[in-house]
Design a protein around this motif. Sequence first.
Motif, PDB file in Angstrom:
ATOM      1  N   THR A   5       0.810  -1.284  -0.179  1.00 26.65           N
ATOM      2  CA  THR A   5      -0.011   0.021   0.073  1.00 26.65           C
ATOM      3  C   THR A   5       0.961   1.258  -0.051  1.00 26.65           C
ATOM      4  N   ILE A   6       2.147   1.384   0.757  1.00 26.53           N
ATOM      5  CA  ILE A   6       2.864   2.489   0.923  1.00 26.53           C
ATOM      6  C   ILE A   6       3.518   2.653  -0.429  1.00 26.53           C
ATOM      7  N   ASP A   7       3.915   1.611  -1.181  1.00 26.11           N
ATOM      8  CA  ASP A   7       4.656   1.605  -2.577  1.00 26.11           C
ATOM      9  C   ASP A   7       3.623   2.180  -3.618  1.00 26.11           C
ATOM     10  N   LEU A   8       2.180   1.555  -3.457  1.00 24.34           N
ATOM     11  CA  LEU A   8       1.149   2.201  -4.325  1.00 24.34           C
ATOM     12  C   LEU A   8       1.140   3.812  -4.233  1.00 24.34           C
ATOM     13  N   LEU A   9       1.005   4.211  -3.035  1.00 22.35           N
ATOM     14  CA  LEU A   9       0.989   5.557  -2.438  1.00 22.35           C
ATOM     15  C   LEU A   9       2.072   6.324  -3.250  1.00 22.35           C
ATOM     16  N   ALA A  89      -3.699 -10.883 -11.884  1.00 25.30           N
ATOM     17  CA  ALA A  89      -4.254  -9.993 -13.031  1.00 25.30           C
ATOM     18  C   ALA A  89      -5.159  -9.080 -12.575  1.00 25.30           C
ATOM     19  N   LEU A  90      -6.016  -9.422 -11.672  1.00 20.80           N
ATOM     20  CA  LEU A  90      -6.859  -8.297 -11.090  1.00 20.80           C
ATOM     21  C   LEU A  90      -6.287  -7.271 -10.279  1.00 20.80           C
ATOM     22  N   LYS A  95      -4.454  -1.596 -10.019  1.00 21.18           N
ATOM     23  CA  LYS A  95      -3.340  -0.668  -9.812  1.00 21.18           C
ATOM     24  C   LYS A  95      -3.058   0.084 -10.995  1.00 21.18           C
ATOM     25  N   ALA A  96      -3.199  -0.540 -12.196  1.00 25.67           N
ATOM     26  CA  ALA A  96      -3.018   0.259 -13.433  1.00 25.67           C
ATOM     27  C   ALA A  96      -3.888   1.207 -13.564  1.00 25.67           C
ATOM     28  N   LEU A 141      -9.811  -1.054  -4.318  1.00 22.88           N
ATOM     29  CA  LEU A 141     -10.112  -2.434  -4.874  1.00 22.88           C
ATOM     30  C   LEU A 141      -8.631  -2.976  -5.120  1.00 22.88           C
ATOM     31  N   SER A 142      -7.480  -1.985  -5.141  1.00 21.24           N
ATOM     32  CA  SER A 142      -6.070  -2.792  -5.124  1.00 21.24           C
ATOM     33  C   SER A 142      -5.452  -2.941  -3.980  1.00 21.24           C
TER      34      SER A 142
END
Length: 175
Positions: A5-9, A89-90, A95-96, A141-142
């Motif tokens: 989550t931190i990496d996504l942020l 894949a989901l 994330k994409a 969702l991610s």
Amino acid sequence: MSQDTIDLLKVLVATALVFAGGTLVMLYVIFLLAQYGANLPMIGALPLQAPPELVPVLVDSRVFPTLAAVHVTASGIALLLASHTIDSALLIAAKAVAVVITALIGFAGGHMIYLQLNESTPVALNALAPALIALAGFFVLSTWLSVGNLRQLGNLRFVVGVAAILLGPTLLVWL
């Protein structure tokens, strides 16, 4: 908060900043070419105009609600199956889409800053509200509602899967 989550942020913040900065540079290059490069043969023939106001058109096109509804339905199907590949894949797709929405918000932010600096146009975030809501939805969702996290519910995942399959078309109509 997990490291994912931190990496996504971090990725979302970097994307917003890069696209806002890229938009500002692009618009100033267009402005400078229109002002000072009009006499150059290759540049003078090009119609140099600022990009149109595409953000409300892109946000209101119902692409993001449609993707969210399909993602919820596909997540429900994935919860009924046992496939690490489908789960991945989901997760990657969610994330994409979050990154693409962030890029759109970054573009809009850069464009608003350009208009504020050059034309003293007030910054209006109303047009970005649907994109911000879609970003929040795909972020959830991610992260917390990813299929991998929902699989940890044990056999309750089958109930959640059926509920998600029924919720997907409802979201399409509701959103």
